[in-house]
Design an enzyme around this catalytic site. Structure first.
Site, PDB file in Angstrom:
ATOM      1  N   GLU A 154     -25.437   4.966 -15.748  1.00 57.42           N
ATOM      2  CA  GLU A 154     -24.651   6.198 -15.884  1.00 57.42           C
ATOM      3  C   GLU A 154     -23.206   5.887 -16.234  1.00 57.42           C
ATOM      4  O   GLU A 154     -22.576   6.608 -17.009  1.00 57.42           O
ATOM      5  CB  GLU A 154     -24.700   7.002 -14.574  1.00 57.42           C
ATOM      6  N   ASP A 203     -23.993  12.837  -7.232  1.00 50.32           N
ATOM      7  CA  ASP A 203     -23.099  11.838  -7.837  1.00 50.32           C
ATOM      8  C   ASP A 203     -21.641  12.235  -7.636  1.00 50.32           C
ATOM      9  O   ASP A 203     -20.792  11.975  -8.478  1.00 50.32           O
ATOM     10  CB  ASP A 203     -23.404  11.682  -9.335  1.00 50.32           C
TER      11      ASP A 203
END
Length: 479
Positions: free
Chosen positions: A348, A376
């Protein structure tokens, strides 16, 4: 109809009529209303009990904190392509196998492999005086020359200000991007969005005008000596100049010194490089649905982290929370109707390859993902969920607010889903982004202090329970 209605309980209603008897259609309507009300109350009570079980289990027997301790202390930094990233894949796969999930498997992903190299160094030079400053190369940057780069400094707070200066004033200089996060924004992610373009695209803007380097004020609200890294990118055809972040205290100092002496110079040296793409994996564990196994609900976080720290809040917390969601459902004896997957996405931070690969494989395999939840934003106190979907889908989820509000989940409505689950939106998947309190997140984001000691166990567990509760409701009622 002449009569009075008096509430006797949440379930039973006594109706007293006058001498006129109600018609048969009216009787049917009344009893239908009573049946619907009774059923709704029964379902709400059942859901409340189940959600309470989830919270009780995690607050008494929660495992995520100790899993996070191991991920941070025994595995450590996990930048894509690194040995640490591969160790994290092995650890989380074996961890989910030990939980006896119905299936645990890997998805192959090719990822970028950028390495920092020897520690960077930097200083402000005023005459013969050298003032050292904390600095960190930005992910994806090229190295300086072996002896470093030194030049006069141009300070700007916007790309337009830089462009207005023109090539004549910028050529041969180091551009210093010094726009801070807006402290008046209560949502710190909004403030981050207003400043992060300097980090992402600053080198391109400076290189276009002939600069020999770019340095960026760390994207954080905290005033300290810790530089915050993060990814950057070069536009096609632009000179590749080295770029790095300096701490907020260093940025303030440099700005002050420039006012006193505009002709000062700045020196920095970094040794980073980009290696060929590396083999890596997404890690997936699932509980098989008993009624609609073809319908999939995802809960996940990203397994990679920046190389400067342990990646505790970003995003070790989201990973262990996602695994814990499945463990919680098993522990309280809940068998899902739909298949529920915990996904550890890879890459990511500097590429999003794992999220894209997961969505591509879902499409190739004709999988039906009805919803995806991502954590997140750190392991802080729960506040709610942001929702990406159709208006009626958002409205349905908002109806569950009364069940979730007692646990502090007040902010349930339109918002961001998450970077890794974002590619699933193209197939109509409803996206939910877990929203904890944002005030401390950017103290640690992409910095060397994002370590296990800065995560609070109770906050982490409460966040896990919040995610498990919304997964339970999505599974039970669909979307």
């Amino acid at each position: 109809m002449h009569g009075k209605v008096r509430k006797q309980s949440p379930i039973f209603v006594r109706i007293r009529f006058s001498n006129h008897k109600p018609s048969t259609p009216l009787k049917k309507s009344i009893f239908l209303l009573l049946f619907i009300s009774t059923t709704a109350f029964s379902q709400t009570r059942e859901d409340s009990i189940m959600i309470r079980k989830i919270y009780n289990e995690v607050l008494t027997n929660g495992q995520a904190y100790e899993w996070l301790r191991y991920l941070c202390k025994q595995v450590g930094p996990r930048l894509s392509g690194s040995v640490g990233a591969q160790k994290a894949v092995t650890y989380t796969k074996e961890l989910m196998q030990k939980q006896a999930f119905d299936r645990v498997f890997l998805q192959d992903v090719k990822v970028p492999h950028w390495v920092r190299g020897a520690k960077e160094e930097a200083y402000i030079k005023v005459g013969k005086q050298k003032i050292k400053v904390p600095i960190a190369a930005l992910g994806g940057s090229v190295a300086t020359a072996p002896k470093g780069v030194e030049a006069e400094v141009i300070e700007v707070k916007s790309f337009q200000q830089l462009r207005d200066l023109g090539k004549d004033k910028v050529k041969g200089k180091i551009v210093f991007f010094n726009r801070p996060m807006d402290p008046t924004k209560l949502n710190t992610f909004e403030a981050y969005g207003g400043a992060v373009e300097q980090r992402a695209n600053g080198a391109t803007e400076a290189g276009n005008l002939g600069a020999v380097g770019a340095i960026v004020r760390s994207v954080t609200t905290l005033q300290d000596d810790v530089p915050h890294s993060g990814s950057m990118r070069y536009a096609t055809g632009v000179p590749l100049i080295p770029t790095a972040a300096i701490s907020t205290n260093a940025a303030n100092l440099l700005s002050e010194k420039l006012k006193e002496n505009p002709s000062l110079t700045f020196y920095f040296r970094q040794n980073c490089e980009t290696l060929p793409d590396a083999d890596s994996h997404n890690v997936v564990g699932e509980l098989k649905g008993r009624e609609k196994p073809e319908e999939i609900i995802v809960v996940g976080g990203h397994l990679d982290s920046w190389d400067l720290a342990e990646g505790a809040h970003d995003d070790g917390a989201g990973c262990v929370q996602s695994i814990e969601v499945l463990r919680l459902l098993k522990a309280i004896g809940y068998t899902p109707k739909r298949t529920i997957r915990a996904v550890m996405f890879m890459n990511e931070e500097n590429g999003l390859r794992g999220g894209v690969k997961y969505a591509d494989l879902a499409k190739q395999n004709n999988e039906k993902h009805i919803a995806a939840v991502e954590s997140d934003n750190g392991g802080f106190t729960p506040r709610g969920f942001g929702i990406v979907g159709k208006a009626e889908q958002k409205a349905k989820i908002a109806e569950w607010k009364s069940l979730l509000a007692p646990y502090g989940l007040q902010e349930i409505g339109p918002g961001g889903g998450g970077a890794d689950i974002g590619p699933l939106a193209q197939s109509g998947t409803v996206l939910l982004g877990y929203k904890p309190d944002t005030q401390r997140y950017f103290d640690y984001h992409h910095a060397a202090n994002d370590n296990f000691e800065n995560v609070n166990k109770r906050e982490l567990d409460l966040g896990t329970a919040s995610m498990a509760a919304i997964i339970y409701l999505l599974d039970k009622y669909g979307i």
